[in-house]
Design a protein around this motif. Structure first.
Motif, mmCIF file in Angstrom:
data_model
loop_
_atom_site.group_PDB
_atom_site.id
_atom_site.type_symbol
_atom_site.label_atom_id
_atom_site.label_comp_id
_atom_site.label_asym_id
_atom_site.label_seq_id
_atom_site.Cartn_x
_atom_site.Cartn_y
_atom_site.Cartn_z
ATOM 1 N N GLY A 358 0.843 -1.193 0.100
ATOM 2 C CA GLY A 358 -0.065 -0.234 -0.024
ATOM 3 C C GLY A 358 0.955 1.327 0.050
ATOM 4 N N GLN A 359 2.120 1.283 -0.121
ATOM 5 C CA GLN A 359 3.183 2.214 -0.238
ATOM 6 C C GLN A 359 3.164 3.077 -1.588
ATOM 7 N N ARG A 360 2.856 2.535 -2.585
ATOM 8 C CA ARG A 360 3.113 2.736 -3.956
ATOM 9 C C ARG A 360 1.860 2.468 -4.694
ATOM 10 N N VAL A 361 1.988 3.482 -5.827
ATOM 11 C CA VAL A 361 0.879 3.318 -6.536
ATOM 12 C C VAL A 361 1.541 3.339 -8.022
ATOM 13 N N ILE A 362 1.266 2.304 -8.965
ATOM 14 C CA ILE A 362 1.777 2.321 -10.365
ATOM 15 C C ILE A 362 0.768 2.887 -11.391
ATOM 16 N N THR A 363 1.032 3.691 -12.177
ATOM 17 C CA THR A 363 0.217 3.977 -13.233
ATOM 18 C C THR A 363 0.620 3.921 -14.670
ATOM 19 N N THR A 364 0.079 3.539 -15.459
ATOM 20 C CA THR A 364 0.519 3.509 -17.067
ATOM 21 C C THR A 364 -0.493 4.347 -17.788
ATOM 22 N N ALA A 365 0.244 4.889 -18.916
ATOM 23 C CA ALA A 365 -0.503 5.814 -19.656
ATOM 24 C C ALA A 365 -0.216 5.394 -21.271
ATOM 25 N N ASP A 366 -1.166 6.285 -22.077
ATOM 26 C CA ASP A 366 -1.020 6.121 -23.503
ATOM 27 C C ASP A 366 0.568 6.703 -24.011
ATOM 28 N N ASP A 367 1.168 7.389 -23.086
ATOM 29 C CA ASP A 367 2.322 8.014 -23.582
ATOM 30 C C ASP A 367 3.805 6.861 -23.629
ATOM 31 N N GLY A 368 3.152 5.563 -23.086
ATOM 32 C CA GLY A 368 4.209 4.510 -23.132
ATOM 33 C C GLY A 368 5.015 4.443 -21.948
ATOM 34 N N LYS A 369 4.621 5.092 -20.910
ATOM 35 C CA LYS A 369 5.353 5.322 -19.565
ATOM 36 C C LYS A 369 4.781 4.468 -18.533
ATOM 37 N N ILE A 370 5.566 3.945 -17.660
ATOM 38 C CA ILE A 370 5.234 3.453 -16.245
ATOM 39 C C ILE A 370 5.628 4.244 -15.134
ATOM 40 N N LYS A 371 4.928 4.893 -14.342
ATOM 41 C CA LYS A 371 5.425 5.616 -13.401
ATOM 42 C C LYS A 371 5.079 4.844 -11.841
ATOM 43 N N VAL A 372 5.907 5.033 -10.968
ATOM 44 C CA VAL A 372 5.869 4.499 -9.745
ATOM 45 C C VAL A 372 5.632 5.670 -8.816
ATOM 46 N N TRP A 373 4.697 5.754 -7.960
ATOM 47 C CA TRP A 373 4.332 6.983 -7.221
ATOM 48 C C TRP A 373 4.566 6.572 -5.742
ATOM 49 N N ASP A 374 5.209 7.401 -4.860
ATOM 50 C CA ASP A 374 5.243 7.063 -3.362
ATOM 51 C C ASP A 374 4.062 7.734 -2.797
ATOM 52 N N VAL A 375 3.231 6.848 -2.275
ATOM 53 C CA VAL A 375 1.967 7.718 -1.714
ATOM 54 C C VAL A 375 2.071 8.293 -0.597
ATOM 55 N N SER A 377 5.072 10.447 0.089
ATOM 56 C CA SER A 377 5.780 11.647 -0.412
ATOM 57 C C SER A 377 5.070 12.298 -1.647
ATOM 58 N N GLY A 378 4.217 11.559 -2.083
ATOM 59 C CA GLY A 378 3.689 12.191 -3.441
ATOM 60 C C GLY A 378 4.463 12.367 -4.618
ATOM 61 N N PHE A 379 5.724 11.756 -4.674
ATOM 62 C CA PHE A 379 6.715 11.915 -5.748
ATOM 63 C C PHE A 379 6.690 10.708 -6.663
ATOM 64 N N CYS A 380 7.016 11.013 -7.827
ATOM 65 C CA CYS A 380 7.379 9.829 -8.717
ATOM 66 C C CYS A 380 8.856 9.302 -8.571
ATOM 67 N N ILE A 381 9.037 7.892 -8.046
ATOM 68 C CA ILE A 381 10.267 7.641 -7.593
ATOM 69 C C ILE A 381 11.093 6.833 -8.831
ATOM 70 N N VAL A 382 10.206 6.316 -9.998
ATOM 71 C CA VAL A 382 11.043 5.915 -11.021
ATOM 72 C C VAL A 382 10.156 5.793 -12.222
ATOM 73 N N THR A 383 10.573 6.065 -13.326
ATOM 74 C CA THR A 383 9.828 5.874 -14.486
ATOM 75 C C THR A 383 10.321 5.025 -15.556
ATOM 76 N N PHE A 384 9.437 4.126 -15.921
ATOM 77 C CA PHE A 384 10.132 3.062 -17.039
ATOM 78 C C PHE A 384 9.526 3.452 -18.389
ATOM 79 N N THR A 385 10.431 3.352 -19.272
ATOM 80 C CA THR A 385 10.209 4.045 -20.740
ATOM 81 C C THR A 385 10.415 2.904 -21.912
ATOM 82 N N GLU A 386 10.681 1.601 -21.485
ATOM 83 C CA GLU A 386 11.058 0.616 -22.546
ATOM 84 C C GLU A 386 9.786 0.285 -23.395
#
Length: 894
Positions: A358-375, A377-386
């Motif tokens: 419950g500490q992270r939320v993963i979002t995916t979008a049409d821009d091809g990116k996967i972002k991992v958000w820390d619940v 802090s509210g910051f994105c801690i890593v972005t995957f662009t493969e």
């Protein structure tokens, strides 16, 4: 299950448009995010979104010099005055027209706004802590004066350090000097000479020099000097009044950035250090030292225009915002390093998932990116662009360290969230665009469905090989779900059926469930006994998995319908395009179902009574299509709705008139075309594992609703005698620690609770905890858990945790669901303390071993004596030295 979820934070978007603001101490950055304001704490690495919301996107922000009042103004000129420490909206006000500039005076008594061609100066509303009576004003916004003289839109306002004068820069190629009140001998002055609109005008520190910057890259330096064409007076005793007639503000120096085919988009000046920062249209910013115009350095930070730049009070940090890509950057120019570098999704979010802890939320979008958000802090801690195309679905393995995603590029990828890398890629024999995904709870098998093929593909996670293809559907597969116990997988299709597959048996037979419309989403109840299905006709049906029979159903068409799009010719109640739920999820206990779709509402249903428990409004932003129940007839013209008429060719600037969008395209092509009038919708919902929060992927970003946002107020136990002063008196004078702690909890002021908490002696902790009433145990545990993460007093916090678990362990075990999130925080904090202490102990062990391996003091002195028996004298000769001297002197050295 509790249903009083309130908006708590907004992730997924960090900057939309408008100006950025630093707090007076420079530790926080205020960023407009759609119709809300997000505050980024740059020191503690946290962010939070203020709870109020405007009716349209925010255009301007202003902060008082004390930092206690925030004035935010939307595109229509409607303003909200907010108390920043309390996060409370104090007043609402309308300036009747769009506001293009806003600045508070250094004294904090006035603020100036640019309303079209005019500049209006208003008195700053007083607050209870500044007003003598301690009450708010009846009429908080009082106009001081209106200044007219510009012939085009005012773009920037800047006050002098003494708050007596201010500068205005406008699109009419001029800047003007105004006085707050009439000054003897002063007349408003026009600074003309630029060939394009003036973006900024600034005073130097001594107010003897003015710098103006225009859009074409010209920097003019102005000084108050005598006209050089007028001869000097022969008589020195001539009246000074005649000499003052020839004194004017004149250009004394001209500088140019000389950047071909680029325009200046934004500019900021720091008077204390004479630093000029400019952001260009090609994503490059430059830092210059005035008045010599020495370039310190330039840096490319974005692929698109830089829309706004600002400098903090010390002049060390620069903040940049780029709206097209949703970028927000804070740069420390002296060390040339990023303090903050965040970017949200610049396309619509397709799916989301909570991590098992419950500490992270993963979002995916049409821009091809996967972002991992820390619940937290509210910051994105890593972005995957493969991924090379839009990412359609994401799912966690049960252990929580492996994430699976499906994409339209024809691949399923597995991600290691410990090392943050892609360790496995699954593909089909033919090129398919995968739209749905399901993962076995054991993490051994992954399934994916496509809109191109009607088969379900199954891969082995260990080997990466394709194990099987399940055939049976007669239409595209829209959704997949594994049973939580791992025995079955369920697929929903556009062929009006849901099929239950037992993929671990030898046979591939499936049990089809017939429905009346296309299946949009399926969800398993946590106990794996019930299945919820959402269909295109707006129905929610609940099926028994064991008997393959429908148990109940809910007609959600009337609940989900709401909000008219701009192009709708019917009312919201009669519009048929949005009456369905595109995403559904069960709550943690399985008693409720959360559903969202192409609507501004999120509905919460009870699975037992089949009633609508609550409707949550995603957005009230009128800049989005679909948020109004009734359209305004004033905005309807003979050519159609006013918002759909293309008036881009009537823009005043050439850059704004150029249309770079793809004809007829609302998705794909230029990112700005999709953001012009996007439709409000919910593409994904998910409950937190603790059940105390849920998140929703919407057009504006990732909305988080929580039960812990509202302060717990108990008016029954509160009386007139319980005040902060009386609480501290009981703590410090009477030494009644239990009573003081309960009084602090009743007042529910976090600083007061912390002061009482830290004021209790360690020897009394066990006695206080053992005597505290049971009703306060969850609040005490939650507070201690948060303090354990933040406070440096490790042993003190561990003593509190030990006392709570020893004295009330049975109650905690019996009410595990109520304090589950607090126990998770305690476990994480204790684990962090353990790891830090282990690391510290290991470092000390190495240091002690090193010291023990060194010779003893006497032996070391003997060794030094033998080595240093000879000393070199200044002329290079060598002489014996008496080794009996403990501190020998160097001879012959001056």
């Amino acid at each position: 299950m509790k249903t009083e979820f309130k908006f708590s934070n907004l992730l997924g978007t960090v900057y939309s448009q408008g100006n950025l603001l630093f707090s007076p101490d420079g530790s926080c950055l205020f960023s407009p995010v759609g119709n809300r304001v997000t505050v980024f704490d740059l020191v503690n690495n946290k962010s939070h979104t203020l709870p109020f919301a405007h009716r349209k996107n925010i255009a301007r922000l202003g902060l008082t010099p004390r930092g206690n009042l925030l004035l935010s103004i939307d595109e229509d000129g409607r303003a909200i005055l907010t108390n920043v420490p309390r996060r409370i909206a104090l007043h609402h006000f309308s300036f009747k027209s769009p506001v293009t500039a806003l600045a508070f005076s250094p004294s904090g008594r006035h603020f100036a706004v640019g309303v079209g061609r005019h500049v209006e100066v208003w008195h700053t509303p007083s607050t209870p802590d500044s007003n003598a009576d301690g009450e708010l004003e009846f009429a908080p916004f009082v106009k001081h004066r209106v200044y007219a003289g510009h012939y085009d839109t005012v773009q920037n306002l800047e006050w002098s350090s003494d708050s007596r004068f201010f500068l205005s820069a406008a699109k009419d190629l001029t800047a003007r000097i105004w006085s707050l009140d009439p000054q003897e001998g002063f007349v408003p002055t026009t600074l003309a000479g630029h060939r394009e609109g003036v973006l900024g005008a600034f005073f130097s520190k001594d107010q003897e020099t003015i710098y103006t910057v225009s859009k074409d890259g010209a920097v003019f330096q102005w000084a108050y000097i005598r006209n050089p064409n007028v001869p000097e007076p022969e008589d020195e005793e001539m009246d000074d009044a005649e000499d003052d007639q020839h004194m004017r503000w004149r250009i004394v120096d001209r500088h140019y950035f000389l950047r071909n085919n680029t325009k200046v988009n934004c500019v900021a000046f720091h008077a204390e250090s004479n630093l000029l920062v400019t952001g260009f249209s090609d994503g490059v910013f430059g830092l210059y030292e005035m008045p010599e115009f020495n370039m310190i350095h330039t840096l490319s930070i974005s692929q698109n225009d830089i829309d706004f730049v600002t400098i903090n009070r010390t002049g060390e940090w620069l903040a940049f915002g780029a709206s097209k890509l949703g970028q927000l950057l804070v740069w420390e120019w002296q060390s040339e390093s990023y303090i903050l570098k965040q970017q949200g999704h610049f396309d619509s979010i397709n799916s989301l998932v909570y991590s098992p802890d419950g500490q992270r939320v993963i979002t995916t979008a049409d821009d091809g990116k996967i972002k991992v958000w820390d619940v937290n802090s509210g910051f994105c801690i890593v972005t995957f662009t493969e991924h090379t195309s839009g990412v359609t679905a994401c799912e966690f393995a049960k252990r929580g360290n492996v994430l699976f995603t499906s994409s339209l590029d024809g691949s399923i990828r597995a991600w290691d969230l410990i090392r943050f890398r892609n360790f496995r890629t699954f593909t089909a024999p033919t090129r398919l665009s995968f739209s749905s995904l399901a993962v076995d709870p054991s993490g051994e098998v992954v399934c994916a469905g496509s809109l191109d093929s009607f088969d379900i593909h199954i891969w082995s996670v260990q080997t990466g090989q394709l194990l099987d293809r399940l055939a049976g559907h007669e239409g595209p597969v829209s959704s997949l779900a594994f049973a939580p116990n791992g025995g079955l997988v369920v697929s929903g299709s556009w062929d009006h059926t849901v099929r239950i597959w037992s993929i671990f048996n030898r046979t591939q037979t499936s049990e089809p469930l017939q429905l009346q419309a296309d299946v949009l989403d399926v969800a398993f109840r946590p106990d794996s006994l019930q299945l919820a299905v959402s269909t295109l006709d707006g129905q929610l049906t609940f099926w028994s998995v064991a008997e393959a029979q429908q148990e109940s159903g809910v007609d959600g068409r009337r609940d989900v319908s709401g909000g008219r799009k701009i192009s709708d010719r019917r009312t919201a109640a009669n519009a048929a395009g949005n009456k369905s739920f595109g995403t559904i999820r069960y709550s943690s206990d399985g008693s409720c179902v959360l559903a969202g779709g192409n609507s501004k509402y999120i509905c919460l249903y009870s699975t037992t009574s089949l009633v609508l428990l609550k409707k949550y409004t995603v957005s009230v932003n009128l800049s989005l299509s679909g948020t109004q129940e009734f359209l305004n007839s004033k905005l309807l013209t003979e050519a159609g709705p006013d918002a759909l008429i293309d008036d881009q060719g009537e823009a005043s600037d050439l850059e704004d008139r150029i249309d770079r969008t793809l004809p007829g395209s609302t998705r794909g092509g230029d990112t700005a075309a999709r953001k012009r009038m996007p439709e409000v919708r919910v593409t994904g919902v998910a409950f937190a594992p603790t059940g105390r929060a849920f998140c929703a992927a919407s057009t504006e970003g990732l909305l988080i609703y929580s039960l812990d946002t509202q302060p717990l107020f108990d008016p029954i136990d509160l009386d007139l005698t319980i005040t902060p002063a009386s609480t501290l008196h009981v703590l410090q004078k009477e030494k009644d620690y239990l009573k003081a702690l309960i009084m602090a909890f009743r007042l529910n002021e976090t600083p007061l609770i912390r002061q009482v908490y830290e004021g209790i002696p360690p020897a009394n902790i066990n006695h206080v905890v053992s005597s505290i009433p049971t009703v306060y145990i969850p609040r005490l545990l939650r507070f201690v858990a948060l303090q354990t993460e933040e406070s440096p007093h490790l042993e003190f916090c561990l003593l509190w945790i030990q006392a709570i678990l020893v004295n009330h362990g049975q109650w905690v075990a019996d009410n595990r669901g109520m304090v589950d999130s607090e126990l998770r925080i305690v476990g994480r904090a204790v684990g962090k303390i353990r790891d830090d202490l282990r690391r510290l102990a290991e470092d000390n062990v190495y240091m002690i071993n090193y010291l023990l391996s060194q010779p003893s003091a006497s032996a070391e002195r003997d060794i030094e004596g033998e080595v240093l028996g000879l000393k070199q004298i200044g002329n290079g000769e060598v002489a014996d030295m008496d080794m009996d001297d403990e501190e020998p002197e160097w001879l012959g050295l001056d």
